[in-house]
Design a protein around this motif. Structure first.
Motif, PDB file in Angstrom:
ATOM      1  N   THR A  21      -0.905 -10.961   3.110  1.00  0.00           N
ATOM      2  CA  THR A  21      -1.107 -12.309   2.589  1.00  0.00           C
ATOM      3  C   THR A  21      -1.984 -12.271   1.341  1.00  0.00           C
ATOM      4  OG1 THR A  21      -0.869 -13.278   4.782  1.00  0.00           O
ATOM      5  CG2 THR A  21      -2.030 -14.600   3.143  1.00  0.00           C
ATOM      6  N   MET A  22      -3.056 -11.516   1.378  1.00  0.00           N
ATOM      7  CA  MET A  22      -3.945 -11.435   0.216  1.00  0.00           C
ATOM      8  C   MET A  22      -3.234 -10.794  -0.983  1.00  0.00           C
ATOM      9  SD  MET A  22      -7.724 -10.660   1.877  1.00  0.00           S
ATOM     10  CE  MET A  22      -7.319  -9.006   2.361  1.00  0.00           C
ATOM     11  N   ILE A  23      -2.385  -9.801  -0.727  1.00  0.00           N
ATOM     12  CA  ILE A  23      -1.616  -9.170  -1.803  1.00  0.00           C
ATOM     13  C   ILE A  23      -0.623 -10.163  -2.381  1.00  0.00           C
ATOM     14  CG2 ILE A  23       0.128  -7.397  -2.299  1.00  0.00           C
ATOM     15  CD1 ILE A  23      -1.413  -5.639  -0.181  1.00  0.00           C
ATOM     16  N   ALA A  24       0.083 -10.871  -1.504  1.00  0.00           N
ATOM     17  CA  ALA A  24       1.088 -11.845  -1.961  1.00  0.00           C
ATOM     18  C   ALA A  24       0.459 -12.954  -2.796  1.00  0.00           C
ATOM     19  CB  ALA A  24       1.826 -12.437  -0.756  1.00  0.00           C
ATOM     20  N   LYS A  25      -0.778 -13.329  -2.481  1.00  0.00           N
ATOM     21  CA  LYS A  25      -1.470 -14.390  -3.223  1.00  0.00           C
ATOM     22  C   LYS A  25      -2.176 -13.865  -4.471  1.00  0.00           C
ATOM     23  CE  LYS A  25      -2.156 -17.592   0.575  1.00  0.00           C
ATOM     24  NZ  LYS A  25      -1.714 -18.845   0.005  1.00  0.00           N
ATOM     25  N   GLY A  26      -2.091 -12.561  -4.694  1.00  0.00           N
ATOM     26  CA  GLY A  26      -2.719 -11.974  -5.871  1.00  0.00           C
ATOM     27  C   GLY A  26      -4.226 -11.833  -5.775  1.00  0.00           C
ATOM     28  N   ALA A  63     -11.019   7.288  12.937  1.00  0.00           N
ATOM     29  CA  ALA A  63     -10.300   7.069  11.679  1.00  0.00           C
ATOM     30  C   ALA A  63      -8.964   6.368  11.877  1.00  0.00           C
ATOM     31  CB  ALA A  63     -10.076   8.407  10.971  1.00  0.00           C
ATOM     32  N   PHE A  64      -8.487   6.287  13.110  1.00  0.00           N
ATOM     33  CA  PHE A  64      -7.158   5.735  13.380  1.00  0.00           C
ATOM     34  C   PHE A  64      -6.924   4.347  12.785  1.00  0.00           C
ATOM     35  CE2 PHE A  64      -4.248   3.216  15.934  1.00  0.00           C
ATOM     36  CZ  PHE A  64      -3.095   3.987  15.879  1.00  0.00           C
ATOM     37  N   PRO A  65      -7.840   3.375  12.959  1.00  0.00           N
ATOM     38  CA  PRO A  65      -7.564   2.041  12.404  1.00  0.00           C
ATOM     39  C   PRO A  65      -7.342   2.056  10.894  1.00  0.00           C
ATOM     40  CG  PRO A  65      -9.378   1.934  13.956  1.00  0.00           C
ATOM     41  CD  PRO A  65      -9.083   3.387  13.733  1.00  0.00           C
ATOM     42  N   ALA A  66      -8.203   2.757  10.168  1.00  0.00           N
ATOM     43  CA  ALA A  66      -8.055   2.804   8.710  1.00  0.00           C
ATOM     44  C   ALA A  66      -6.769   3.512   8.320  1.00  0.00           C
ATOM     45  CB  ALA A  66      -9.262   3.495   8.077  1.00  0.00           C
ATOM     46  N   ARG A  67      -6.421   4.576   9.040  1.00  0.00           N
ATOM     47  CA  ARG A  67      -5.177   5.300   8.747  1.00  0.00           C
ATOM     48  C   ARG A  67      -3.967   4.402   8.986  1.00  0.00           C
ATOM     49  NH1 ARG A  67      -7.084  10.948  11.557  1.00  0.00           N
ATOM     50  NH2 ARG A  67      -8.291  11.679   9.764  1.00  0.00           N
ATOM     51  N   LEU A  68      -3.970   3.701  10.108  1.00  0.00           N
ATOM     52  CA  LEU A  68      -2.851   2.815  10.417  1.00  0.00           C
ATOM     53  C   LEU A  68      -2.717   1.723   9.364  1.00  0.00           C
ATOM     54  CD1 LEU A  68      -1.418   1.696  13.644  1.00  0.00           C
ATOM     55  CD2 LEU A  68      -2.226  -0.143  12.168  1.00  0.00           C
ATOM     56  N   LEU A  69      -3.839   1.139   8.953  1.00  0.00           N
ATOM     57  CA  LEU A  69      -3.795   0.066   7.964  1.00  0.00           C
ATOM     58  C   LEU A  69      -3.386   0.583   6.587  1.00  0.00           C
ATOM     59  CD1 LEU A  69      -6.868  -1.933   9.210  1.00  0.00           C
ATOM     60  CD2 LEU A  69      -4.468  -2.625   9.349  1.00  0.00           C
ATOM     61  N   ARG A  70      -3.745   1.825   6.249  1.00  0.00           N
ATOM     62  CA  ARG A  70      -3.258   2.407   4.989  1.00  0.00           C
ATOM     63  C   ARG A  70      -1.749   2.562   5.029  1.00  0.00           C
ATOM     64  NH1 ARG A  70      -6.045   7.650   2.834  1.00  0.00           N
ATOM     65  NH2 ARG A  70      -4.972   7.001   0.936  1.00  0.00           N
ATOM     66  N   ILE A  71      -1.229   3.007   6.156  1.00  0.00           N
ATOM     67  CA  ILE A  71       0.218   3.179   6.290  1.00  0.00           C
ATOM     68  C   ILE A  71       0.914   1.824   6.241  1.00  0.00           C
ATOM     69  CG2 ILE A  71       2.049   3.896   7.880  1.00  0.00           C
ATOM     70  CD1 ILE A  71       0.104   6.176   8.728  1.00  0.00           C
ATOM     71  N   ALA A  72       0.359   0.837   6.939  1.00  0.00           N
ATOM     72  CA  ALA A  72       0.945  -0.510   6.907  1.00  0.00           C
ATOM     73  C   ALA A  72       0.960  -1.040   5.479  1.00  0.00           C
ATOM     74  CB  ALA A  72       0.164  -1.453   7.818  1.00  0.00           C
ATOM     75  N   ASN A  73      -0.092  -0.791   4.734  1.00  0.00           N
ATOM     76  CA  ASN A  73      -0.197  -1.244   3.348  1.00  0.00           C
ATOM     77  C   ASN A  73       0.835  -0.559   2.460  1.00  0.00           C
ATOM     78  OD1 ASN A  73      -1.589  -2.571   1.076  1.00  0.00           O
ATOM     79  ND2 ASN A  73      -2.243  -0.509   0.563  1.00  0.00           N
ATOM     80  N   ALA A  74       1.103   0.706   2.730  1.00  0.00           N
ATOM     81  CA  ALA A  74       2.026   1.476   1.897  1.00  0.00           C
ATOM     82  C   ALA A  74       3.487   1.291   2.292  1.00  0.00           C
ATOM     83  CB  ALA A  74       1.670   2.962   1.974  1.00  0.00           C
ATOM     84  N   THR A  75       3.726   0.670   3.437  1.00  0.00           N
ATOM     85  CA  THR A  75       5.076   0.530   3.964  1.00  0.00           C
ATOM     86  C   THR A  75       5.587  -0.875   3.711  1.00  0.00           C
ATOM     87  OG1 THR A  75       4.556   2.124   5.691  1.00  0.00           O
ATOM     88  CG2 THR A  75       6.505   0.764   6.025  1.00  0.00           C
ATOM     89  N   VAL A  76       6.608  -0.966   2.916  1.00  0.00           N
ATOM     90  CA  VAL A  76       7.245  -2.261   2.677  1.00  0.00           C
ATOM     91  C   VAL A  76       8.551  -2.253   3.451  1.00  0.00           C
ATOM     92  CG1 VAL A  76       8.177  -3.827   0.958  1.00  0.00           C
ATOM     93  CG2 VAL A  76       6.176  -2.435   0.414  1.00  0.00           C
ATOM     94  N   SER A  77       8.657  -3.145   4.411  1.00  0.00           N
ATOM     95  CA  SER A  77       9.836  -3.218   5.269  1.00  0.00           C
ATOM     96  C   SER A  77      10.700  -4.399   4.859  1.00  0.00           C
ATOM     97  CB  SER A  77       9.396  -3.365   6.723  1.00  0.00           C
ATOM     98  OG  SER A  77      10.494  -3.505   7.574  1.00  0.00           O
TER      99      SER A  77
END
Length: 102
Positions: A21-26, A63-77
């Motif tokens: 949402t924050m990315i979409a809103k710039g 480190a799991f939460p940050a790793r998961l969120l980095r992957i979610a951020n990098a993954t456009v579905s």
């Protein structure tokens, strides 16, 4: 399954949705989110308490939460966000090296 684990899964997905949402809103860029999550991951795995007192598997858990969120951020579905299980499967292949000498 432990209900706390389910709550954490839901929290990770909610944070990933907020990032989108924050990315979409710039408000932030995808790179901003990645930089923040990378910093959190490195802090988790290189903290002196972690290096001295925790096994590598325990540091991976920190480190799991940050790793998961980095992957979610990098993954456009195409059909929206990936499921928690799909994201979690990718975490094991996405790690920063540890800086300790053990």
């Amino acid at each position: 399954m432990n209900s706390a684990n389910l709550q954490l899964e839901g929290l990770y997905l909610a944070i990933a949705a907020m990032h989108e949402t924050m990315i979409a809103k710039g408000l932030v860029s995808r790179q901003d989110v990645d930089d923040a999550m990378r910093a959190a991951e490195l802090t988790a795995i290189n903290d002196h308490r972690s290096v001295e007192n925790l096994r590598p598997a325990e540091r991976d858990a920190l480190a799991f939460p940050a790793r998961l969120l980095r992957i979610a951020n990098a993954t456009v579905s195409d059909d929206g966000a990936l499921s928690f299980s799909a994201l979690a499967r990718r975490v094991g292949t996405f790690k920063e090296p540890y800086n300790d000498q053990r």
